[in-house]
Write an enzyme that holds these catalytic residues in place. Structure first.
Site, mmCIF file in Angstrom:
data_model
loop_
_atom_site.group_PDB
_atom_site.id
_atom_site.type_symbol
_atom_site.label_atom_id
_atom_site.label_comp_id
_atom_site.label_asym_id
_atom_site.label_seq_id
_atom_site.Cartn_x
_atom_site.Cartn_y
_atom_site.Cartn_z
ATOM 1 N N GLU A 99 0.925 -1.255 -0.179
ATOM 2 C CA GLU A 99 0.099 0.199 -0.094
ATOM 3 C C GLU A 99 1.116 1.061 -0.174
ATOM 4 O O GLU A 99 1.988 1.092 0.460
ATOM 5 C CB GLU A 99 -1.105 0.152 1.286
ATOM 6 N N ASP A 103 -4.582 4.881 6.115
ATOM 7 C CA ASP A 103 -5.260 5.918 6.467
ATOM 8 C C ASP A 103 -6.454 5.482 7.743
ATOM 9 O O ASP A 103 -6.097 5.019 8.861
ATOM 10 C CB ASP A 103 -5.879 6.908 5.666
ATOM 11 N N LYS A 131 -0.735 6.642 8.844
ATOM 12 C CA LYS A 131 -1.540 7.947 9.231
ATOM 13 C C LYS A 131 -2.347 7.368 10.490
ATOM 14 O O LYS A 131 -3.786 7.374 10.303
ATOM 15 C CB LYS A 131 -2.243 8.477 8.281
ATOM 16 N N VAL A 153 -1.472 14.325 1.678
ATOM 17 C CA VAL A 153 -0.331 14.341 1.036
ATOM 18 C C VAL A 153 -0.446 13.756 -0.272
ATOM 19 O O VAL A 153 -1.231 12.997 -0.554
ATOM 20 C CB VAL A 153 0.886 13.550 1.891
ATOM 21 N N ARG A 165 0.543 11.499 -8.865
ATOM 22 C CA ARG A 165 1.038 10.492 -8.356
ATOM 23 C C ARG A 165 2.706 10.074 -9.013
ATOM 24 O O ARG A 165 3.318 9.458 -8.301
ATOM 25 C CB ARG A 165 0.165 9.160 -9.072
HETATM 26 C C1 PRP Z 1 -6.084 5.190 -1.002
HETATM 27 C C2 PRP Z 1 -4.712 4.425 -0.494
HETATM 28 C C3 PRP Z 1 -5.382 3.227 -0.017
HETATM 29 C C4 PRP Z 1 -6.515 3.877 0.808
HETATM 30 C C5 PRP Z 1 -6.258 4.037 2.370
HETATM 31 O O1 PRP Z 1 -6.500 4.368 -2.010
HETATM 32 O O2 PRP Z 1 -4.134 4.069 -1.791
HETATM 33 O O3 PRP Z 1 -5.686 2.170 -0.584
HETATM 34 O O4 PRP Z 1 -6.899 4.984 0.151
HETATM 35 O O5 PRP Z 1 -7.340 4.627 2.853
HETATM 36 P P1 PRP Z 1 -8.150 3.994 4.103
HETATM 37 O O6 PRP Z 1 -7.082 3.456 4.983
HETATM 38 O O7 PRP Z 1 -8.830 5.049 4.797
HETATM 39 O O8 PRP Z 1 -8.912 3.026 3.572
HETATM 40 P P2 PRP Z 1 -7.467 5.154 -2.975
HETATM 41 O O9 PRP Z 1 -8.994 4.634 -2.710
HETATM 42 O O10 PRP Z 1 -7.594 6.745 -2.846
HETATM 43 O O11 PRP Z 1 -7.284 4.648 -4.334
HETATM 44 P P3 PRP Z 1 -6.079 4.906 -5.370
HETATM 45 O O12 PRP Z 1 -5.100 3.912 -4.605
HETATM 46 O O13 PRP Z 1 -6.496 4.616 -6.815
HETATM 47 O O14 PRP Z 1 -5.754 6.311 -5.263
#
Ligand code: PRP
Length: 179
Positions: A99, A103, A131, A153, A165
């Site tokens: 990952e 978050d 985080k 970020v 990205r």
């Molecule tokens: C982001 C990141 C994680 C997730 C984390 O993905 O890559 O997969 O959010 O957040 P969480 O711990 O609150 O679940 P996103 O859904 O934004 O997709 P992306 O990777 O395509 O940007």
């Protein structure tokens, strides 16, 4: 050009390199002789996973999933919508999820549950950023690059509105970009 939109560097290129070396050493010790499946969660995982796997000195296979998490129906549990599924079986396999950031922890909680339900022997997580102040569920990644405060970020996989990205470091956006 992209640098102009960044207020402050949070994790520099050099720091990322140090993190990659430390994590790859740990993973290479822990996964010796195991041949796990490294599962990247798209799209944010790409730069981190790509750089990390090149430093891993053990056999592994690679797969990708694209998921989004949401609160499901009556149970109120976190569930995932699978946009793109893994195209391989995880049954009786060690799985290492890669990952860019953890978050709230909702996405991973749901994915870990799904992969265990499919018979994975164990499921661990390596993340560049953690985080913990954002956490809504009880989850602690086994391998953490660096812990950051509750700030938004971008870069090195993390996006704002689909962009940034490809920034080679992690930084804070200037407020005028998103206000
Ligand atoms: C982001 C990141 C994680 C997730 C984390 O993905 O890559 O997969 O959010 O957040 P969480 O711990 O609150 O679940 P996103 O859904 O934004 O997709 P992306 O990777 O395509 O940007």
């Amino acid at each position: 050009m992209l640098d102009r939109d960044i207020e402050k560097v949070v994790v520099s290129k050099d720091e990322i390199e140090d993190i990659l070396l430390r994590l790859s050493k740990e993973l290479t010790e822990d996964y010796a002789g195991k041949t796990p499946i490294m599962v990247g969660l798209l799209k944010g995982c790409i730069p981190f996973m790509s750089d990390l796997m090149k430093k891993l000195d053990f056999h592994l296979e690679v797969g990708y999933m694209d998921v989004s998490s949401y609160y499901g129906g009556l149970s109120g549990d976190v569930d995932v919508k699978i946009e793109t599924d893994l195209n391989m079986s995880v049954k009786d396999r060690h799985v290492l999820i890669a990952e860019d950031i953890v978050d709230s922890g909702r996405t991973l909680t749901a994915v870990i549950r799904l992969l265990k339900h499919r018979g994975a022997k164990d499921v661990k997580v390596v993340t560049l950023l953690d985080k913990p102040e954002g956490r809504k569920v009880d989850l602690k990644p086994e391998y953490i690059g660096v812990t950051i405060p509750k700030v938004f970020v971008v870069g090195y996989g993390l996006d704002y509105d689909g962009r940034y990205r490809n920034l080679p470091y992690v930084g804070l956006l200037k407020p005028e970009i998103y206000s």
